[in-house]
Design an enzyme around this catalytic site. Sequence first.
Site, short mmCIF file in Angstrom:
data_model
loop_
_atom_site.label_atom_id
_atom_site.label_comp_id
_atom_site.label_asym_id
_atom_site.label_seq_id
_atom_site.Cartn_x
_atom_site.Cartn_y
_atom_site.Cartn_z
N ARG A 96 -39.35 -23.53 11.70
CA ARG A 96 -40.86 -23.49 11.88
C ARG A 96 -41.45 -23.68 12.28
O ARG A 96 -42.95 -23.60 12.66
CB ARG A 96 -41.53 -23.93 10.02
CG ARG A 96 -40.31 -23.43 8.77
CD ARG A 96 -40.88 -24.88 7.42
NE ARG A 96 -42.15 -24.26 7.56
CZ ARG A 96 -42.78 -23.63 6.44
NH1 ARG A 96 -41.58 -22.95 5.65
NH2 ARG A 96 -44.22 -23.58 6.19
N TRP A 145 -44.66 -26.76 15.35
CA TRP A 145 -46.01 -25.18 15.99
C TRP A 145 -46.89 -25.64 16.51
O TRP A 145 -47.44 -25.66 15.28
CB TRP A 145 -45.02 -24.32 15.19
CG TRP A 145 -45.27 -22.91 15.57
CD1 TRP A 145 -44.32 -22.44 16.71
CD2 TRP A 145 -46.62 -22.17 16.47
NE1 TRP A 145 -45.04 -21.23 16.75
CE2 TRP A 145 -46.27 -21.05 16.70
CE3 TRP A 145 -48.10 -22.92 15.63
CZ2 TRP A 145 -47.55 -20.14 17.24
CZ3 TRP A 145 -49.28 -21.41 15.53
CH2 TRP A 145 -48.65 -20.57 16.06
N ASN A 181 -48.08 -30.03 7.38
CA ASN A 181 -48.17 -28.56 7.45
C ASN A 181 -49.83 -27.89 7.83
O ASN A 181 -49.93 -27.98 6.54
CB ASN A 181 -47.33 -28.25 7.16
CG ASN A 181 -47.28 -26.58 7.17
OD1 ASN A 181 -47.57 -26.17 8.40
ND2 ASN A 181 -46.62 -26.13 6.09
N LYS A 192 -37.54 -6.37 17.86
CA LYS A 192 -37.16 -7.47 18.02
C LYS A 192 -36.90 -7.71 19.82
O LYS A 192 -36.97 -8.38 20.01
CB LYS A 192 -35.83 -6.99 17.50
CG LYS A 192 -34.94 -7.62 16.28
CD LYS A 192 -35.77 -8.62 14.90
CE LYS A 192 -36.82 -8.51 15.08
NZ LYS A 192 -37.39 -9.22 13.75
N HIS A 213 -48.77 11.24 25.90
CA HIS A 213 -50.53 10.47 25.62
C HIS A 213 -51.01 9.22 26.62
O HIS A 213 -51.91 8.28 26.18
CB HIS A 213 -51.20 10.52 24.58
CG HIS A 213 -51.12 11.92 23.58
ND1 HIS A 213 -51.68 13.06 24.22
CD2 HIS A 213 -49.60 12.09 22.95
CE1 HIS A 213 -51.31 14.58 22.93
NE2 HIS A 213 -50.56 13.26 22.69
#
Length: 596
Positions: A28, A74, A100, A473, A492
């Site tokens: 997290r 984070w 959090n 990924k 394009h």
Amino acid sequence: MCGIIGCVGRGDETLDVLVHGLAKLEYRGYDSAGVALANGGVSVCKRAGEIDDLRDELEGNSLSGKVGIGHTRWSTHGPPTDENAHPHQDCTGDVAVVHNGIIENYQEIRDELVAEGHEFKSDTDTEVVPHLIENALADGDSPEDAIRYVVERLDGSYAIAAVVAGHEAVFVARNDSPLVLGLGDDATYLASDVPAFRDHTDKVVYLDDGEFARLDADGWEVRNLAGERVEKAVDTVTWDAEETGKSGYDHFMLKEIHEQPRALRQCLRGRVDEMAGTVDIEDLGDLSPRRVQFVACGTSYHAAMYGAQLFQRAGVPAEVYLASEYATSPPPIGDSLVVGVTQSGETADTLSALREARARGARTLAVTNTVGSTAARECDHALYIRAGPEIGVAASKTFASQLGALNLLALGTTQTDGARDAIAALRDLPGQVQALLDENDARAVAEAYQDAGAYFFIGRGLQYPVALEGALKMKEITYKHAEGFAAGELKHGPLALVTQDTPVFAVVLGDGERARKTVGNVKEVEARDAPVVAVTDGQSDVERYADHVLEVPETHPRAGAVLANVQLQLVSYYTAKLLDRSIDKPRNLAKSVTVE
Ligand code: F6R
């Protein structure tokens, strides 16, 4: 997006329980970590870096206490420094808080507190909370009342846990950020997510917004904002603690890639009747949507793109939106069923989009992996993908399970031509994924192109979301530039970037019109000297133009997309490994993005 933990009742083991739990929550956030223990007074140890850095810091620190909280961060407000690490304290040092979420009006509160003489040590929004608690305690409030008073002042999202000197208890509040209690025989836990304490108990209580909890030696109790007791249901988690370990794999991501056969089996189990050619999904009732809008982010958005195509092919109008755009620029909803695809069930953008849809009167459905998540609880219906816990920050098995569940949803709620064939292909899929995992050339392809400057991925139809997912990924875990395109779009504009240093991964399944046109696009890049890696079932002639081939078995296009994606997952994984990247915890990312 930040993980919090708390523990009461483990005596001298408290610190170990907290640190072990934080390691399980590291997916997290991993910018900094810290713990606070209450033992008469309150002691705090915290530092920038990962949990191992906190462990080092704790070595030289005689922290003790039987009640504690912890945090892995984070960063949102302020860089990842020791000062900005949680827990944060008040001026007296008697209060420590982990949080959090995001407190939107923190600046105004901070200015007010500074004017009163409070001293701040960090740049975080969180630090206003312990200082507000300090004021309330000084006014004679109990810690419970203090927390209730404090959260009334806060705008934004929060899961908060606090310890207060002189109290052998943890005080908790929740609004718009996940928080779950774990009920052991003699101990009580709290965390942002179950893996943090799954080693100790499988009994859980999910807190709802506006609820407060007190955990102490007598157990736990939950109250609402008015201070009234709330009776809570106790749930039992169905997965084992071992599922949150690496089981001998180098990385969680590799383990989770290899868990895809099992995840797919679990997703399908008991939901398809092959003989009758029907799908029966529990708890969905009679949905029969006349039109569908999907909302999702990142990998889940790619799954949603795939899901929308399944509905379109069954004649049901379906659109797919990035949740962050939908939340602020919602389209007309009409009588659409709004489907949020979200592995965690906690992604703030997706929750906002779903709330917007509900506010406009839409029926909503969460396609999620997480029982008890906010999305599952707020939506009218929940379809669980049953992938089991996914710890690697880059989604892998949950994408496969999302595709599996979206097949079930489309087959179960529409009149799909060829449903029996699709169901048979889904039945075969776990075994085919297993065979591909057992034998593939992904490592050789990674070795051949590990030094490439950029990677492009192309596909059409159901293979277009696979191309996008392959690129996501690759960029997430290798930190290399990677882009996915609808194959027809290359010419394009993006073709200008194609050189001999930009391998192009072309997903070409079947030999129909889409495949033929994609082969045409492959010839265009080959003519510009780009190396071509064909991900193919061998039905078209794409191999003639490819430098490398990643084979998938011939099957239904729905299943082919899952198989092609497994090949691309493996190439990204091995490339990242060769480049020595932090595969399970890529820089700047977190698994559950609970901020908008
Ligand atoms: C990429 C990845 C993210 C998530 C996105 C949505 O590997 O994991 O792009 O897919 O943050 O997360 P959920 O599905 O939890 O809503």
